[in-house]
Motif scaffolding. Structure first.
Motif, PDB file in Angstrom:
ATOM      1  N   GLY A 114       0.833  -1.190   0.000  1.00  0.00           N
ATOM      2  CA  GLY A 114       0.000   0.000   0.000  1.00  0.00           C
ATOM      3  C   GLY A 114       0.868   1.239   0.000  1.00  0.00           C
ATOM      4  N   SER A 115       0.233   2.391   0.039  1.00  0.00           N
ATOM      5  CA  SER A 115       0.952   3.672   0.019  1.00  0.00           C
ATOM      6  C   SER A 115       0.973   4.301   1.402  1.00  0.00           C
ATOM      7  CB  SER A 115       0.293   4.641  -0.967  1.00  0.00           C
ATOM      8  OG  SER A 115       0.365   4.159  -2.290  1.00  0.00           O
ATOM      9  N   VAL A 116       2.045   5.015   1.680  1.00  0.00           N
ATOM     10  CA  VAL A 116       2.160   5.789   2.914  1.00  0.00           C
ATOM     11  C   VAL A 116       2.934   7.059   2.577  1.00  0.00           C
ATOM     12  CG1 VAL A 116       4.323   4.716   3.673  1.00  0.00           C
ATOM     13  CG2 VAL A 116       2.757   5.680   5.375  1.00  0.00           C
ATOM     14  N   CYS A 117       2.646   8.129   3.274  1.00  0.00           N
ATOM     15  CA  CYS A 117       3.342   9.402   3.064  1.00  0.00           C
ATOM     16  C   CYS A 117       4.208   9.687   4.286  1.00  0.00           C
ATOM     17  CB  CYS A 117       2.330  10.524   2.844  1.00  0.00           C
ATOM     18  SG  CYS A 117       3.084  12.091   2.381  1.00  0.00           S
ATOM     19  N   ILE A 118       5.518   9.799   4.077  1.00  0.00           N
ATOM     20  CA  ILE A 118       6.469  10.051   5.157  1.00  0.00           C
ATOM     21  C   ILE A 118       7.173  11.370   4.879  1.00  0.00           C
ATOM     22  CG2 ILE A 118       8.466   9.193   6.433  1.00  0.00           C
ATOM     23  CD1 ILE A 118       7.741   6.389   5.502  1.00  0.00           C
ATOM     24  N   ASP A 119       6.998  12.333   5.772  1.00  0.00           N
ATOM     25  CA  ASP A 119       7.569  13.674   5.576  1.00  0.00           C
ATOM     26  C   ASP A 119       7.206  14.230   4.199  1.00  0.00           C
ATOM     27  OD1 ASP A 119       8.608  13.989   8.068  1.00  0.00           O
ATOM     28  OD2 ASP A 119      10.680  13.521   7.533  1.00  0.00           O
ATOM     29  N   GLY A 120       5.981  13.939   3.756  1.00  0.00           N
ATOM     30  CA  GLY A 120       5.503  14.456   2.486  1.00  0.00           C
ATOM     31  C   GLY A 120       5.878  13.645   1.276  1.00  0.00           C
ATOM     32  N   THR A 121       6.593  12.540   1.466  1.00  0.00           N
ATOM     33  CA  THR A 121       7.070  11.713   0.361  1.00  0.00           C
ATOM     34  C   THR A 121       6.203  10.474   0.201  1.00  0.00           C
ATOM     35  OG1 THR A 121       9.328  12.427   0.913  1.00  0.00           O
ATOM     36  CG2 THR A 121       9.095  10.565  -0.606  1.00  0.00           C
ATOM     37  N   SER A 122       5.655  10.275  -0.987  1.00  0.00           N
ATOM     38  CA  SER A 122       4.849   9.097  -1.278  1.00  0.00           C
ATOM     39  C   SER A 122       5.753   7.877  -1.430  1.00  0.00           C
ATOM     40  CB  SER A 122       4.048   9.309  -2.566  1.00  0.00           C
ATOM     41  OG  SER A 122       3.374   8.125  -2.947  1.00  0.00           O
TER      42      SER A 122
ATOM     43  N   GLU B 220       1.417  10.283   7.180  1.00  0.00           N
ATOM     44  CA  GLU B 220       0.029  10.376   6.728  1.00  0.00           C
ATOM     45  C   GLU B 220      -0.334   9.057   6.064  1.00  0.00           C
ATOM     46  OE1 GLU B 220      -2.820  12.546   3.425  1.00  0.00           O
ATOM     47  OE2 GLU B 220      -1.102  13.677   4.188  1.00  0.00           O
ATOM     48  N   VAL B 221      -1.329   8.367   6.589  1.00  0.00           N
ATOM     49  CA  VAL B 221      -1.740   7.083   6.027  1.00  0.00           C
ATOM     50  C   VAL B 221      -2.601   7.311   4.792  1.00  0.00           C
ATOM     51  CG1 VAL B 221      -1.603   5.958   8.278  1.00  0.00           C
ATOM     52  CG2 VAL B 221      -3.788   6.902   7.499  1.00  0.00           C
ATOM     53  N   ASP B 222      -2.748   6.265   3.998  1.00  0.00           N
ATOM     54  CA  ASP B 222      -3.557   6.339   2.788  1.00  0.00           C
ATOM     55  C   ASP B 222      -5.019   6.567   3.161  1.00  0.00           C
ATOM     56  OD1 ASP B 222      -4.701   6.108   0.314  1.00  0.00           O
ATOM     57  OD2 ASP B 222      -3.735   4.219  -0.208  1.00  0.00           O
ATOM     58  N   VAL B 223      -5.617   7.582   2.580  1.00  0.00           N
ATOM     59  CA  VAL B 223      -6.993   7.930   2.925  1.00  0.00           C
ATOM     60  C   VAL B 223      -7.964   6.802   2.598  1.00  0.00           C
ATOM     61  CG1 VAL B 223      -7.491   9.022   0.707  1.00  0.00           C
ATOM     62  CG2 VAL B 223      -8.719   9.764   2.755  1.00  0.00           C
ATOM     63  N   ILE B 224      -7.626   5.942   1.621  1.00  0.00           N
ATOM     64  CA  ILE B 224      -8.518   4.834   1.269  1.00  0.00           C
ATOM     65  C   ILE B 224      -8.729   3.915   2.463  1.00  0.00           C
ATOM     66  CG2 ILE B 224      -8.780   2.785  -0.189  1.00  0.00           C
ATOM     67  CD1 ILE B 224      -7.310   4.298  -2.388  1.00  0.00           C
ATOM     68  N   ALA B 225      -7.664   3.676   3.226  1.00  0.00           N
ATOM     69  CA  ALA B 225      -7.784   2.808   4.397  1.00  0.00           C
ATOM     70  C   ALA B 225      -8.758   3.380   5.417  1.00  0.00           C
ATOM     71  CB  ALA B 225      -6.407   2.603   5.041  1.00  0.00           C
ATOM     72  N   ARG B 226      -8.716   4.683   5.578  1.00  0.00           N
ATOM     73  CA  ARG B 226      -9.627   5.320   6.539  1.00  0.00           C
ATOM     74  C   ARG B 226     -11.074   5.214   6.067  1.00  0.00           C
ATOM     75  NH1 ARG B 226      -7.803   7.661  10.765  1.00  0.00           N
ATOM     76  NH2 ARG B 226      -5.669   8.435  10.976  1.00  0.00           N
TER      77      ARG B 226
ATOM     78  N   ALA C 276     -12.847 -11.533   5.186  1.00  0.00           N
ATOM     79  CA  ALA C 276     -11.853 -12.183   4.331  1.00  0.00           C
ATOM     80  C   ALA C 276     -11.226 -11.181   3.370  1.00  0.00           C
ATOM     81  CB  ALA C 276     -12.507 -13.325   3.550  1.00  0.00           C
ATOM     82  N   PHE C 277     -12.056 -10.281   2.824  1.00  0.00           N
ATOM     83  CA  PHE C 277     -11.550  -9.258   1.910  1.00  0.00           C
ATOM     84  C   PHE C 277     -10.559  -8.357   2.641  1.00  0.00           C
ATOM     85  CE2 PHE C 277     -11.675  -4.927   0.342  1.00  0.00           C
ATOM     86  CZ  PHE C 277     -11.534  -5.082  -1.032  1.00  0.00           C
ATOM     87  N   LEU C 278     -10.919  -7.934   3.853  1.00  0.00           N
ATOM     88  CA  LEU C 278     -10.059  -7.029   4.599  1.00  0.00           C
ATOM     89  C   LEU C 278      -8.720  -7.672   4.925  1.00  0.00           C
ATOM     90  CD1 LEU C 278     -12.681  -5.438   7.007  1.00  0.00           C
ATOM     91  CD2 LEU C 278     -11.696  -4.454   4.943  1.00  0.00           C
ATOM     92  N   ARG C 279      -8.737  -8.971   5.309  1.00  0.00           N
ATOM     93  CA  ARG C 279      -7.492  -9.666   5.606  1.00  0.00           C
ATOM     94  C   ARG C 279      -6.614  -9.767   4.357  1.00  0.00           C
ATOM     95  NH1 ARG C 279     -10.667 -13.292   8.708  1.00  0.00           N
ATOM     96  NH2 ARG C 279     -10.566 -14.792   6.994  1.00  0.00           N
ATOM     97  N   GLN C 280      -7.249 -10.069   3.219  1.00  0.00           N
ATOM     98  CA  GLN C 280      -6.511 -10.239   1.983  1.00  0.00           C
ATOM     99  C   GLN C 280      -5.781  -8.960   1.593  1.00  0.00           C
ATOM    100  OE1 GLN C 280      -8.957 -11.314  -1.335  1.00  0.00           O
ATOM    101  NE2 GLN C 280      -7.303 -11.142  -2.838  1.00  0.00           N
ATOM    102  N   HIS C 281      -6.371  -7.818   1.880  1.00  0.00           N
ATOM    103  CA  HIS C 281      -5.799  -6.551   1.474  1.00  0.00           C
ATOM    104  C   HIS C 281      -5.102  -5.816   2.608  1.00  0.00           C
ATOM    105  CE1 HIS C 281      -8.575  -7.414  -1.852  1.00  0.00           C
ATOM    106  NE2 HIS C 281      -7.788  -6.634  -2.576  1.00  0.00           N
ATOM    107  N   GLY C 282      -4.903  -6.504   3.726  1.00  0.00           N
ATOM    108  CA  GLY C 282      -4.092  -5.945   4.800  1.00  0.00           C
ATOM    109  C   GLY C 282      -4.781  -4.974   5.701  1.00  0.00           C
ATOM    110  N   PHE C 283      -6.141  -4.914   5.668  1.00  0.00           N
ATOM    111  CA  PHE C 283      -6.863  -3.974   6.515  1.00  0.00           C
ATOM    112  C   PHE C 283      -7.390  -4.637   7.779  1.00  0.00           C
ATOM    113  CE2 PHE C 283      -7.503  -1.986   2.265  1.00  0.00           C
ATOM    114  CZ  PHE C 283      -6.776  -0.848   2.517  1.00  0.00           C
ATOM    115  N   ALA C 284      -7.130  -5.907   7.980  1.00  0.00           N
ATOM    116  CA  ALA C 284      -7.623  -6.595   9.186  1.00  0.00           C
ATOM    117  C   ALA C 284      -6.577  -7.547   9.698  1.00  0.00           C
ATOM    118  CB  ALA C 284      -8.920  -7.340   8.874  1.00  0.00           C
TER     119      ALA C 284
END
Length: 213
Positions: A137-145, A182-188, A205-213
């Motif tokens: 997934g994506s994460v923003c660290i100090d403004g860097t994608s 800053e976390v990916d807004v999609i996760a929120r 099952a969907f959430l586990r597969q995509h790392g949200f659970a």
């Protein structure tokens, strides 16, 4: 909105206490401000700030106590490097991912290890944020994608290519330093939909597969 693609590494010129908060002046290191107007947004190390003064080689922004306490901006000193990105225009390429410039919290550099010509960086984050960070997934660290390589508990890793290290403030970061996350807004939004019961198709099952659970 921003993309997380750093356009310049600026330098802190001064921090002026003003009525309980701070006015931050930044030398933009050649970043073209010709298309920036007073009131426009500029991301400073991932924090969306409003330009209140403009100069040929820089700008100033007022930073509230809330922002000072919840981001690394409260720890800046004159001369410190900061990542800079002007606000996204509708015609711009989206080279990174959609970034709001609203920092969710602080992380800490846990390790920096060479990996070929690149570097493997790991970061520790609070439990309240780690739940939103998923491998690939994506994460923003100090403004860097950046793309997340792996996640283990409250720690995650990313790969920094030589270009990223050289052209961002990462070149000045060391183990133990605090960084803006800053976390990916999609996760929120996924969490919000599932929590409200309005998205029955997003099962466990969907959430586990995509790392949200």
């Amino acid at each position: 909105m921003f993309t997380g693609i750093i356009q310049a590494v600026g330098r802190v010129v001064r921090l002026e206490p003003r009525g309980g908060d701070v006015r931050l002046a930044v030398d933009t290191a050649g970043l073209d401000l010709a298309d920036v107007q007073l009131g426009d947004s500029i991301a400073v190390s991932g924090v969306c700030l409003t330009a209140v003064t403009l100069e040929p080689q820089g700008f100033s922004a007022d930073v509230s106590n809330e922002t000072l306490s919840l981001t690394t901006l409260g720890r800046l000193k004159p001369g410190d490097p900061v990542n800079l990105e002007k606000a996204l225009r509708l015609a711009d390429r989206l080279g990174g991912h959609l970034v709001s410039g609203h920092v969710d919290g602080l992380g800490k550099v846990a390790s920096i290890v060479p990996d070929g010509r690149s570097q493997r960086w790991t970061f520790d984050v609070p439990a309240a944020l780690s739940r939103y960070i998923a491998a690939k997934g994506s994460v923003c660290i100090d403004g860097t994608s950046l793309t997340v390589n792996e996640v283990a508990g409250h720690r995650f890793g990313v790969n920094l290519i030589p270009h990223t290290v050289a052209h961002t403030a990462f070149h000045a970061r060391r183990v133990g330093d605090a960084v803006n996350i800053e976390v990916d807004v999609i996760a929120r939004y996924v969490e919000r939909l599932v929590g409200s019961g309005d998205a029955p198709a997003l099962d466990e099952a969907f959430l586990r597969q995509h790392g949200f659970a």
